[in-house]
Scaffold this active site. Sequence first.
Site, short mmCIF file in Angstrom:
data_model
loop_
_atom_site.label_atom_id
_atom_site.label_comp_id
_atom_site.label_asym_id
_atom_site.label_seq_id
_atom_site.Cartn_x
_atom_site.Cartn_y
_atom_site.Cartn_z
N GLU A 75 -13.87 6.75 -99.85
CA GLU A 75 -13.57 5.96 -101.06
C GLU A 75 -13.97 6.82 -102.26
OE1 GLU A 75 -12.00 3.31 -101.34
OE2 GLU A 75 -12.01 2.51 -99.32
N CYS A 78 -14.91 3.09 -110.09
CA CYS A 78 -13.96 4.08 -109.55
C CYS A 78 -12.50 3.73 -109.82
CB CYS A 78 -14.18 4.21 -108.06
SG CYS A 78 -14.16 2.62 -107.23
N GLU A 105 -11.41 -0.17 -97.26
CA GLU A 105 -12.56 -1.05 -97.08
C GLU A 105 -12.09 -2.48 -97.27
OE1 GLU A 105 -15.74 0.79 -99.63
OE2 GLU A 105 -16.50 1.35 -97.65
P1 NDP Z 1 -21.13 12.01 -105.65
O1 NDP Z 1 -19.87 12.44 -104.99
O2 NDP Z 1 -21.87 12.96 -106.48
O3 NDP Z 1 -22.16 11.48 -104.55
C1 NDP Z 1 -21.82 10.46 -103.62
C2 NDP Z 1 -22.85 10.45 -102.50
O4 NDP Z 1 -22.66 11.58 -101.65
C3 NDP Z 1 -24.30 10.52 -102.98
O5 NDP Z 1 -25.11 9.70 -102.16
C4 NDP Z 1 -24.60 11.99 -102.81
O6 NDP Z 1 -25.98 12.25 -102.71
C5 NDP Z 1 -23.89 12.29 -101.51
N1 NDP Z 1 -23.58 13.70 -101.27
C6 NDP Z 1 -23.42 14.69 -102.18
N2 NDP Z 1 -23.09 15.85 -101.57
C7 NDP Z 1 -23.04 15.59 -100.23
C8 NDP Z 1 -22.73 16.36 -99.06
N3 NDP Z 1 -22.41 17.66 -99.14
N4 NDP Z 1 -22.76 15.76 -97.86
C9 NDP Z 1 -23.07 14.44 -97.76
N5 NDP Z 1 -23.37 13.65 -98.82
C10 NDP Z 1 -23.35 14.21 -100.04
O7 NDP Z 1 -20.72 10.70 -106.47
P2 NDP Z 1 -21.58 9.87 -107.50
O8 NDP Z 1 -22.80 9.33 -106.84
O9 NDP Z 1 -21.73 10.69 -108.74
O10 NDP Z 1 -20.61 8.62 -107.78
C11 NDP Z 1 -19.56 8.66 -108.67
C12 NDP Z 1 -18.24 8.90 -107.95
O11 NDP Z 1 -18.05 7.92 -106.93
C13 NDP Z 1 -17.06 8.79 -108.87
O12 NDP Z 1 -16.15 9.84 -108.63
C14 NDP Z 1 -16.43 7.47 -108.47
O13 NDP Z 1 -15.07 7.39 -108.74
C15 NDP Z 1 -16.72 7.41 -107.01
N6 NDP Z 1 -16.66 6.04 -106.54
C16 NDP Z 1 -15.62 5.66 -105.72
C17 NDP Z 1 -15.49 4.35 -105.32
C18 NDP Z 1 -14.38 3.92 -104.40
O14 NDP Z 1 -14.54 2.92 -103.73
N7 NDP Z 1 -13.26 4.59 -104.34
C19 NDP Z 1 -16.44 3.32 -105.76
C20 NDP Z 1 -17.50 3.84 -106.57
C21 NDP Z 1 -17.59 5.16 -106.95
P3 NDP Z 1 -26.73 12.65 -104.07
O15 NDP Z 1 -26.39 11.61 -105.07
O16 NDP Z 1 -28.14 12.60 -103.67
O17 NDP Z 1 -26.22 14.00 -104.44
#
Ligand code: NDP
Length: 491
Positions: A257, A291, A465
């Site tokens: 997502e 998002c 989802e």
């Molecule tokens: P990120 O992509 O930065 O992080 C998402 C999660 O992935 C965090 O828990 C992060 O940990 C983790 N993560 C980062 N790198 C890795 C890796 N290599 N392997 C496994 N896990 C990893 O997103 P944000 O938290 O900044 O959220 C914003 C984004 O989420 C926006 O692009 C938004 O559009 C999207 N989003 C999408 C939704 C949907 O349903 N389509 C709903 C809500 C948001 P850590 O934060 O500790 O780096």
Amino acid sequence: MPTKKVSIMHAQPTASHFINGKYVEDTNGKVIECIYPATGEVIAKLHSATPEIIDMALNAAKSAQKAWGKLSGTERGRVLRRASDIIRERNHELSVLETYDTGKPMQETLYVDATSGADALEYFGGLAGSITGEHIPLGEDWVYTKRIPLGVCVGIGAWNYPTQIACWKGAPALACGNSMIFKPSEMTPLCALKIAEILIEAGAPAGIYNVVQGYGDVGAALVTDPRVDKVSLTGSASTGKKVYAAAAAGMKHVTMELGGKSPLIIFDDADIENAIGGAMLANMYSTGQVCSNGTRVFVQSGIKDAFLKRFAERAAAIKIGDPMDEETQFGPMVSKSQRDIVMGFIEQGKAEGATLVCGGNAIDGAGYFIEPTVFADVTDNMTIAREEIFGPVMSVFSFETEEEVIARANDTDLGLAGGVFTNDIKRAHRVVDELDAGTCFINSYNDAPVEAPFGGVKGSGVGRENSKAAIEHYSQLKTVYVRMGNVDSPY
Ligand code: NDP
């Protein structure tokens, strides 16, 4: 803006992780400071999971899953529905925690966070007893199929909806007989722990739903572990590509997502107040950190000036301030770094020649507030027209014809959502048919009932989802051929 120190009640959790039915700590893990975005205060200190903690969670999830998967769906569903009831009873407390984690105003969190989590647990709890295969007659013989669990699922969350994401992933996973390890974003570590606690109170066996904290490296360690069968990520498109590739190397199931840059198209026959209300929801709710937001607002040229004038009037009346005040409608950005990223986009919008209609400034004070911001005269190649900003920044474009606007709306690598406002019912359906988007809205924006599938096309993700569709992403088919006669072997 809140200038005085708020009294932070009980934000510090018992321990950082929740594994095998208990809070667990390992202070050797890197410190995670949980900051209240409205004041910049540190409200809790947690520790990122060490390899020992990750191992403990994986072992707990692996060993608990078998027995859970063998229960009847109705028995599993009963636990989820009880958890849903507990969440609703504790809605106020959970909403306060969601506000501490994210800074979103109580006016929102009281209605859409814990309650949306409760909806997911109630819905999938109700569905759990009806997860069945099919019977396929073949003359005397027949085939039957069973929907079986995948095994251990890893959920990785973004920071904008920590309670909702923990439940949207956990509820279908558990309904299908899987166990889950959930890793929240390190920016919002508090809410998922409460969901884990509540599931135990509702009768879930220990180890079925575990929470481990950590940065991206903890997520990566979980994704690549051979004990894991499925990965569901909510995050940015760039993280999605990395996580999808890592999961593919282990042939794991995925749900991705990811982000969006979704279009909202407003035709000149639309009810203008409704269209402005939709555009507000599509850009300003949760301070723009959604998002599916419709951040590219295409307004037909005849009504563009009237639209902008009225939007600016309504934006000026948005009540910005202390998120704990239930009158407040608009809170801070989740973090200083996210505020700085969004301010960078605003500066780029100005530098590239877009017209600032309202907002455009960070608001002085300790919290991470930004004004609701609208740009007009945005052209399709500007940075603010192409990149996901993830803040309260709306870009307005003008268009002449239906054909033109569809082509421009689809000119992006992403495809999460899209909306259309018009009073011409045939045009509304024609336009959504043509939009490259997983989720569309007609004369509305950003509704996400649990009964409806949610997810994106193109770079916005894989899988869905919510709804019955989620069952297919948290279970797999086993096929059984049954022969009634003798085996007709040529050998
Ligand atoms: P990120 O992509 O930065 O992080 C998402 C999660 O992935 C965090 O828990 C992060 O940990 C983790 N993560 C980062 N790198 C890795 C890796 N290599 N392997 C496994 N896990 C990893 O997103 P944000 O938290 O900044 O959220 C914003 C984004 O989420 C926006 O692009 C938004 O559009 C999207 N989003 C999408 C939704 C949907 O349903 N389509 C709903 C809500 C948001 P850590 O934060 O500790 O780096």
